[in-house]
Design a protein around this motif. Structure first.
Motif, PDB file in Angstrom:
ATOM      1  N   CYS A  34       0.869  -1.180   0.000  1.00 19.74           N
ATOM      2  CA  CYS A  34       0.000   0.000   0.000  1.00 19.74           C
ATOM      3  C   CYS A  34       0.906   1.229   0.000  1.00 19.74           C
ATOM      4  O   CYS A  34       2.092   1.128   0.297  1.00 19.74           O
ATOM      5  N   HIS A  67      -4.120  -1.004   5.009  1.00 21.71           N
ATOM      6  CA  HIS A  67      -3.072  -1.717   5.745  1.00 21.71           C
ATOM      7  C   HIS A  67      -3.643  -2.470   6.958  1.00 21.71           C
ATOM      8  O   HIS A  67      -3.041  -3.424   7.441  1.00 21.71           O
ATOM      9  N   HIS A  93       1.161  -6.306   5.826  1.00 16.89           N
ATOM     10  CA  HIS A  93      -0.088  -5.990   5.126  1.00 16.89           C
ATOM     11  C   HIS A  93      -0.971  -7.248   5.028  1.00 16.89           C
ATOM     12  O   HIS A  93      -0.452  -8.342   4.879  1.00 16.89           O
TER      13      HIS A  93
HETATM   14 ZN   LIG Z   1       0.292  -1.929   3.688  1.00 10.22          ZN
END
Ligand SMILES: [Zn+2]
Ligand SMILES: [Zn+2]
Ligand SMILES: [Zn+2]
Length: 328
Positions: free
Chosen positions: A32, A97, A148
């Motif tokens: 991300c 996340h 993540h």
């Molecule tokens: Zn992430």
């Protein structure tokens, strides 16, 4: 990396001297934010509520299997070896996340489920690949690789050992009874109602009669279906119940431990032109896709005995009561 076959158990082993030591956890997330822009994206599902994407698959940064080339399978005396041809992908479950499968919305979980189905369907078009595995390692003790929320996919030129056991057992049961063993298990579990965790639409979660680890939990469709990807892509409206059941089951399990393995077992690639096609001729009737969740409760490593014979200090009947009582 290469694959070697154990001539006694007939299991394939992935082996090599160039294994990279696991790098310290990266400071910036590769899935991300700005760093994710350089990821090698394979498939993306459109975003919800204005986001650019909802779930996507990228090439694993340290892939064990690579898609290029032929397997070069050959013998060396009585031994068999082949190149590690296949695919190794990271399935990014959520752009957020902190968007875990148990905290995300049902629509988000559904999106991840659909991505998994799409990837399996796509990889099964490659006749070199015999099996597509999807799994999630959550928590320190499960060997989690990334912060993540992610799962992983491997597509291999062989069927992994555990699935092979299931396929052979399913076929043998069907041969003698002309019924699917998984359908029979579901029917008996519903009737006995002592290991049932939850039912949601066409999906059922229960604890298996002979678990490998305490609190092992399975999720299956109640209507017979061998291929997860067929469910995931054709009966789209139905996925909400699956997403909800998966989310709720993980919430229950996370009250016991933060570490678990999750694995999806679906049918092997029946497009494969080799003898496998004849071998699995009743596959659509004798196999039944399912999700297995294996919580990790012990703090210390298992004794050798328990690696060869599974041992559970809690019965499934006791474990299910505790899971059912969790307020979610
Ligand atoms: Zn992430
Ligand atoms: Zn079945
Ligand atoms: Zn299984």
């Amino acid at each position: 990396m290469e694959l070697r076959k154990d001539p006694i158990t007939r299991s394939w082993v992935i082996i090599g001297d160039d294994v990279v030591e696991p790098a310290p956890r990266a400071q910036v997330c590769a899935f991300c934010g700005p760093a994710s822009e350089s990821a090698h994206v394979i498939a993306t599902l459109p975003g919800q509520d204005g986001g650019p994407w909802s779930a996507r698959s990228v090439v694993h940064p340290h892939a064990l299997y690579h898609i290029e080339g032929e397997t070069g399978r050959r013998g060396e005396g009585l031994y068999d070896r082949m190149r590690a041809v296949g695919a190794h992908e990271v399935l990014v479950e959520n752009p957020r996340h902190d968007g875990q499968l148990w905290t995300a919305t049902e629509a988000e979980v559904e999106s991840f489920v659909r991505l998994a189905a799409l990837r399996i369907q796509d990889l099964k078009r490659d006749s070199r690949l015999k099996y597509v595995s999807i799994f999630k390692n959550q928590g320190e003790r499960a060997g989690q690789e990334f912060d993540h929320p992610t799962s992983q996919l491997t597509a291999t030129t062989f069927v992994p050992r555990r699935v092979l056991y299931e396929l052979r057992a399913g076929r043998d049961y069907f041969e003698s009874k002309e019924r699917c063993v998984f359908c029979d298990i579901i029917a008996q579990e519903e009737r006995q109602n002592v290991r049932m965790l939850e039912m949601r639409g066409d999906y059922i979660a229960f604890l298996p009669y002979a678990p490998r680890v305490p609190y092992e939990t399975w999720i299956l469709p109640r209507t017979h279906e061998a291929s997860f990807e067929r469910t995931g892509l054709s009966r789209v409206g139905n996925l909400t119940d699956l997403a909800a059941l998966l989310r709720r089951t993980l919430q229950r399990i996370l009250t016991l431990t933060e570490s678990f393995h999750l694995v999806l077992h679906t049918s092997p690639n029946s497009l494969h032109p080799s003898e496998a096609l004849g071998y699995w001729k009743t596959l659509d009737e004798d196999y039944h896709w399912h999700i297995e969740i294996l919580p990790i409760l012990e703090a210390k490593a298992r004794s050798y005995t328990f690696k060869e014979t599974y041992y559970s200090p809690v019965t499934s009947e006791t474990a299910v009561k505790r899971l059912r009582e969790v307020k979610i």
